[in-house]
Design a protein around this motif. Sequence first.
Motif, PDB file in Angstrom:
ATOM      1  N   ALA A 106    -102.299  66.944   4.421  1.00  0.00           N
ATOM      2  CA  ALA A 106    -102.835  67.905   3.688  1.00  0.00           C
ATOM      3  C   ALA A 106    -102.488  68.492   2.258  1.00  0.00           C
ATOM      4  N   TYR A 107    -101.217  68.545   2.408  1.00  0.00           N
ATOM      5  CA  TYR A 107    -100.491  69.176   1.300  1.00  0.00           C
ATOM      6  C   TYR A 107    -100.514  68.552  -0.104  1.00  0.00           C
ATOM      7  N   ARG A 108    -100.908  69.434  -1.041  1.00  0.00           N
ATOM      8  CA  ARG A 108    -100.812  68.635  -2.379  1.00  0.00           C
ATOM      9  C   ARG A 108     -99.877  69.707  -3.022  1.00  0.00           C
ATOM     10  N   ASP A 109     -98.775  69.119  -3.775  1.00  0.00           N
ATOM     11  CA  ASP A 109     -97.989  70.077  -4.585  1.00  0.00           C
ATOM     12  C   ASP A 109     -98.564  70.245  -5.926  1.00  0.00           C
ATOM     13  N   ARG A 110     -98.854  71.591  -6.284  1.00  0.00           N
ATOM     14  CA  ARG A 110     -99.482  71.809  -7.764  1.00  0.00           C
ATOM     15  C   ARG A 110     -98.733  71.519  -8.845  1.00  0.00           C
ATOM     16  N   ARG A 111     -97.134  71.536  -8.407  1.00  0.00           N
ATOM     17  CA  ARG A 111     -96.261  71.234  -9.517  1.00  0.00           C
ATOM     18  C   ARG A 111     -95.608  69.913  -9.646  1.00  0.00           C
ATOM     19  N   VAL A 170     -88.414  64.775   4.073  1.00  0.00           N
ATOM     20  CA  VAL A 170     -89.791  65.678   4.714  1.00  0.00           C
ATOM     21  C   VAL A 170     -89.087  67.064   4.367  1.00  0.00           C
ATOM     22  N   TYR A 171     -90.441  67.718   4.509  1.00  0.00           N
ATOM     23  CA  TYR A 171     -90.692  69.057   4.357  1.00  0.00           C
ATOM     24  C   TYR A 171     -90.694  69.763   5.946  1.00  0.00           C
ATOM     25  N   VAL A 172     -89.924  70.719   6.184  1.00  0.00           N
ATOM     26  CA  VAL A 172     -90.113  71.537   7.401  1.00  0.00           C
ATOM     27  C   VAL A 172     -90.825  73.067   7.201  1.00  0.00           C
ATOM     28  N   ILE A 182     -92.441  74.094  14.863  1.00  0.00           N
ATOM     29  CA  ILE A 182     -92.371  73.569  13.304  1.00  0.00           C
ATOM     30  C   ILE A 182     -93.210  72.641  12.949  1.00  0.00           C
ATOM     31  N   ARG A 183     -93.516  72.438  11.773  1.00  0.00           N
ATOM     32  CA  ARG A 183     -94.433  71.466  11.122  1.00  0.00           C
ATOM     33  C   ARG A 183     -93.402  70.515  10.289  1.00  0.00           C
ATOM     34  N   VAL A 184     -93.511  69.120  10.379  1.00  0.00           N
ATOM     35  CA  VAL A 184     -92.755  68.454   9.653  1.00  0.00           C
ATOM     36  C   VAL A 184     -93.696  67.582   8.850  1.00  0.00           C
ATOM     37  N   ASP A 185     -93.540  67.455   7.529  1.00  0.00           N
ATOM     38  CA  ASP A 185     -94.644  66.976   6.489  1.00  0.00           C
ATOM     39  C   ASP A 185     -94.014  66.015   5.731  1.00  0.00           C
ATOM     40  N   PHE A 186     -94.426  64.793   5.053  1.00  0.00           N
ATOM     41  CA  PHE A 186     -93.773  64.125   4.332  1.00  0.00           C
ATOM     42  C   PHE A 186     -93.736  64.672   2.883  1.00  0.00           C
ATOM     43  N   ASP A 187     -92.604  64.506   2.155  1.00  0.00           N
ATOM     44  CA  ASP A 187     -92.560  65.260   0.729  1.00  0.00           C
ATOM     45  C   ASP A 187     -92.273  64.263  -0.199  1.00  0.00           C
ATOM     46  N   TRP A 188     -92.744  64.535  -1.498  1.00  0.00           N
ATOM     47  CA  TRP A 188     -92.767  63.460  -2.435  1.00  0.00           C
ATOM     48  C   TRP A 188     -91.190  63.633  -3.066  1.00  0.00           C
ATOM     49  N   GLY A 228     -85.100  73.544  -7.816  1.00  0.00           N
ATOM     50  CA  GLY A 228     -86.108  74.486  -7.986  1.00  0.00           C
ATOM     51  C   GLY A 228     -87.083  74.704  -6.820  1.00  0.00           C
ATOM     52  N   ARG A 229     -87.193  73.541  -6.094  1.00  0.00           N
ATOM     53  CA  ARG A 229     -88.187  73.332  -5.168  1.00  0.00           C
ATOM     54  C   ARG A 229     -87.750  74.262  -3.918  1.00  0.00           C
ATOM     55  N   GLN A 230     -86.435  74.576  -3.882  1.00  0.00           N
ATOM     56  CA  GLN A 230     -85.993  75.328  -2.686  1.00  0.00           C
ATOM     57  C   GLN A 230     -86.526  76.731  -2.660  1.00  0.00           C
ATOM     58  N   GLY A 248     -89.009  80.090  -2.729  1.00  0.00           N
ATOM     59  CA  GLY A 248     -90.376  80.459  -2.321  1.00  0.00           C
ATOM     60  C   GLY A 248     -91.350  80.910  -3.536  1.00  0.00           C
ATOM     61  N   ARG A 249     -92.476  80.507  -3.666  1.00  0.00           N
ATOM     62  CA  ARG A 249     -93.358  80.660  -4.916  1.00  0.00           C
ATOM     63  C   ARG A 249     -94.360  81.805  -4.789  1.00  0.00           C
ATOM     64  N   GLY A 250     -94.206  82.432  -3.660  1.00  0.00           N
ATOM     65  CA  GLY A 250     -94.990  83.530  -3.597  1.00  0.00           C
ATOM     66  C   GLY A 250     -94.513  84.947  -4.498  1.00  0.00           C
ATOM     67  N   GLY A 277     -91.026  85.204  -1.281  1.00  0.00           N
ATOM     68  CA  GLY A 277     -91.165  84.066   0.019  1.00  0.00           C
ATOM     69  C   GLY A 277     -92.390  83.044  -0.345  1.00  0.00           C
ATOM     70  N   GLN A 278     -92.783  82.499   0.780  1.00  0.00           N
ATOM     71  CA  GLN A 278     -93.572  81.547   0.645  1.00  0.00           C
ATOM     72  C   GLN A 278     -95.137  82.068   0.361  1.00  0.00           C
ATOM     73  N   VAL A 279     -95.841  80.979  -0.237  1.00  0.00           N
ATOM     74  CA  VAL A 279     -97.262  81.582  -0.647  1.00  0.00           C
ATOM     75  C   VAL A 279     -98.019  81.832   0.492  1.00  0.00           C
ATOM     76  N   ARG A 280     -98.098  81.072   1.402  1.00  0.00           N
ATOM     77  CA  ARG A 280     -98.926  81.327   2.533  1.00  0.00           C
ATOM     78  C   ARG A 280     -98.547  82.430   3.502  1.00  0.00           C
ATOM     79  N   ASP A 281     -97.440  82.839   3.667  1.00  0.00           N
ATOM     80  CA  ASP A 281     -96.956  84.115   4.260  1.00  0.00           C
ATOM     81  C   ASP A 281     -97.618  85.262   3.560  1.00  0.00           C
ATOM     82  N   GLU A 282     -97.888  85.261   2.597  1.00  0.00           N
ATOM     83  CA  GLU A 282     -98.791  86.527   1.633  1.00  0.00           C
ATOM     84  C   GLU A 282    -100.195  86.566   2.170  1.00  0.00           C
ATOM     85  N   TYR A 283    -100.559  85.315   2.820  1.00  0.00           N
ATOM     86  CA  TYR A 283    -102.094  85.733   3.290  1.00  0.00           C
ATOM     87  C   TYR A 283    -102.104  85.799   5.153  1.00  0.00           C
ATOM     88  N   ARG A 284    -100.853  85.820   5.630  1.00  0.00           N
ATOM     89  CA  ARG A 284    -100.907  86.003   7.041  1.00  0.00           C
ATOM     90  C   ARG A 284    -101.328  87.346   7.185  1.00  0.00           C
TER      91      ARG A 284
HETATM   92  N1  GTA Z   1     -94.154  68.288   1.450  1.00  0.00           N
HETATM   93  O1  GTA Z   1     -96.806  71.546   3.346  1.00  0.00           O
HETATM   94  C1  GTA Z   1     -95.990  71.331   2.681  1.00  0.00           C
HETATM   95  C2  GTA Z   1     -95.254  72.397   1.833  1.00  0.00           C
HETATM   96  N2  GTA Z   1     -95.481  73.712   1.735  1.00  0.00           N
HETATM   97  C3  GTA Z   1     -96.621  74.435   2.441  1.00  0.00           C
HETATM   98  C4  GTA Z   1     -94.679  74.016   0.903  1.00  0.00           C
HETATM   99  N3  GTA Z   1     -93.962  73.125   0.336  1.00  0.00           N
HETATM  100  C5  GTA Z   1     -94.492  72.075   0.929  1.00  0.00           C
HETATM  101  N4  GTA Z   1     -93.839  70.656   0.595  1.00  0.00           N
HETATM  102  C6  GTA Z   1     -94.705  69.635   1.619  1.00  0.00           C
HETATM  103  N5  GTA Z   1     -95.568  69.906   2.632  1.00  0.00           N
HETATM  104  O2  GTA Z   1     -91.187  73.482  -3.124  1.00  0.00           O
HETATM  105  C7  GTA Z   1     -92.963  73.291  -0.692  1.00  0.00           C
HETATM  106  C8  GTA Z   1     -93.476  73.499  -2.083  1.00  0.00           C
HETATM  107  C9  GTA Z   1     -92.265  74.293  -2.904  1.00  0.00           C
HETATM  108  C10 GTA Z   1     -91.732  75.110  -1.684  1.00  0.00           C
HETATM  109  C11 GTA Z   1     -92.141  76.301  -1.547  1.00  0.00           C
HETATM  110  O3  GTA Z   1     -92.107  74.290  -0.613  1.00  0.00           O
HETATM  111  O4  GTA Z   1     -93.797  72.270  -3.022  1.00  0.00           O
HETATM  112  P1  GTA Z   1     -94.511  77.949  -1.277  1.00  0.00           P
HETATM  113  O5  GTA Z   1     -94.814  77.523   0.213  1.00  0.00           O
HETATM  114  O6  GTA Z   1     -93.819  79.050  -1.526  1.00  0.00           O
HETATM  115  O7  GTA Z   1     -95.775  77.648  -2.445  1.00  0.00           O
HETATM  116  O8  GTA Z   1     -93.597  76.587  -1.777  1.00  0.00           O
HETATM  117  P2  GTA Z   1     -96.921  76.396  -2.498  1.00  0.00           P
HETATM  118  O9  GTA Z   1     -96.499  75.165  -1.606  1.00  0.00           O
HETATM  119  O10 GTA Z   1     -96.815  76.151  -4.003  1.00  0.00           O
HETATM  120  O11 GTA Z   1     -98.111  77.267  -1.633  1.00  0.00           O
HETATM  121  P3  GTA Z   1     -99.399  76.779  -0.839  1.00  0.00           P
HETATM  122  O12 GTA Z   1     -99.386  77.178   0.526  1.00  0.00           O
HETATM  123  O13 GTA Z   1     -99.688  75.282  -1.236  1.00  0.00           O
HETATM  124  O14 GTA Z   1    -100.619  77.552  -1.478  1.00  0.00           O
HETATM  125  C12 GTA Z   1    -101.180  77.141  -2.573  1.00  0.00           C
HETATM  126  C13 GTA Z   1    -102.730  77.735  -3.165  1.00  0.00           C
HETATM  127  O15 GTA Z   1    -103.349  78.053  -2.033  1.00  0.00           O
HETATM  128  C14 GTA Z   1    -102.173  79.171  -3.749  1.00  0.00           C
HETATM  129  O16 GTA Z   1    -103.121  79.172  -4.958  1.00  0.00           O
HETATM  130  C15 GTA Z   1    -102.556  80.108  -2.891  1.00  0.00           C
HETATM  131  O17 GTA Z   1    -103.282  81.256  -3.586  1.00  0.00           O
HETATM  132  C16 GTA Z   1    -103.492  79.367  -1.940  1.00  0.00           C
HETATM  133  N6  GTA Z   1    -103.398  79.723  -0.508  1.00  0.00           N
HETATM  134  C17 GTA Z   1    -102.353  79.456   0.355  1.00  0.00           C
HETATM  135  N7  GTA Z   1    -102.442  79.953   1.676  1.00  0.00           N
HETATM  136  C18 GTA Z   1    -103.750  80.586   1.534  1.00  0.00           C
HETATM  137  C19 GTA Z   1    -104.425  81.268   2.422  1.00  0.00           C
HETATM  138  N8  GTA Z   1    -104.129  81.334   3.902  1.00  0.00           N
HETATM  139  N9  GTA Z   1    -105.837  81.715   2.142  1.00  0.00           N
HETATM  140  C20 GTA Z   1    -106.190  81.728   0.819  1.00  0.00           C
HETATM  141  N10 GTA Z   1    -105.556  81.128  -0.084  1.00  0.00           N
HETATM  142  C21 GTA Z   1    -104.438  80.588   0.125  1.00  0.00           C
END
Ligand code: GTA
Length: 152
Positions: free
Chosen positions: A13-18, A36-38, A105-111, A116-118, A120-122, A126-133
């Motif tokens: 389900a994951y798409r890396d916007r970068r 793989v990503y964990v 834990i969740r293990v996902d394929f990674d590209w 730089g990918r190590q 958190g992008r929040g 930290g991680q982006v999704r943690d900011e929504y929890r």
């Molecule tokens: N292969 O599932 C993954 C994965 N994730 C979650 C992160 N990475 C992953 N790689 C794989 N599979 O290198 C990698 C990233 C990066 C590193 C850290 O881990 O490629 P991150 O988790 O801090 O940031 O990354 P990421 O992945 O860019 O954020 P995410 O979760 O996809 O969020 C993307 C967008 O969705 C954002 O615009 C955010 O505003 C929005 N969003 C995210 N969660 C929510 C939510 N719960 N509610 C509303 N909006 C949300």
Amino acid sequence: MASLFKDLAKISAYRDRRFPGTQEEFEDALLKSTTVYVGNMSFYTTEEQVYELFSRAGEIKKIVMGLDKNTKTPCGFSFIMYYSRDDAEDSVKYISGTILDDRPIRVDFDWGFQEGRQWGRGRSGGQVRDEYRTDYDPVIRRGGYGKLVQKE
Ligand code: GTA
């Protein structure tokens, strides 16, 4: 073995916007990658623990722990690089959903890992999704930042 994951692009389900390429190139990389990503890891899990668990699927080339970009401490994710595709597939198949430090834990394929990918992008570092929890686990001190996001 490949048959299970031939529709991988639809399974993951994951798409890396970068990702620096097209959707087709992204899907192609996911299907060939040995990385793989964990996710959903405890902030207190060590690289040694990760190695111990993930080497059950095969020989590991490298582990990169995901770090908070401000504090430079683990923030709940990591990348595991295997030598073989089969081992990466086994890791997704058998290790995803297992419990590590009391967390599923969740293990996902990674590209593929790139410098730089190590980090958190929040906004918090930290991680982006943690900011929504909104749930906060006091034992492992993860999550709950959502309440701060909502206040802003
Ligand atoms: N292969 O599932 C993954 C994965 N994730 C979650 C992160 N990475 C992953 N790689 C794989 N599979 O290198 C990698 C990233 C990066 C590193 C850290 O881990 O490629 P991150 O988790 O801090 O940031 O990354 P990421 O992945 O860019 O954020 P995410 O979760 O996809 O969020 C993307 C967008 O969705 C954002 O615009 C955010 O505003 C929005 N969003 C995210 N969660 C929510 C939510 N719960 N509610 C509303 N909006 C949300």
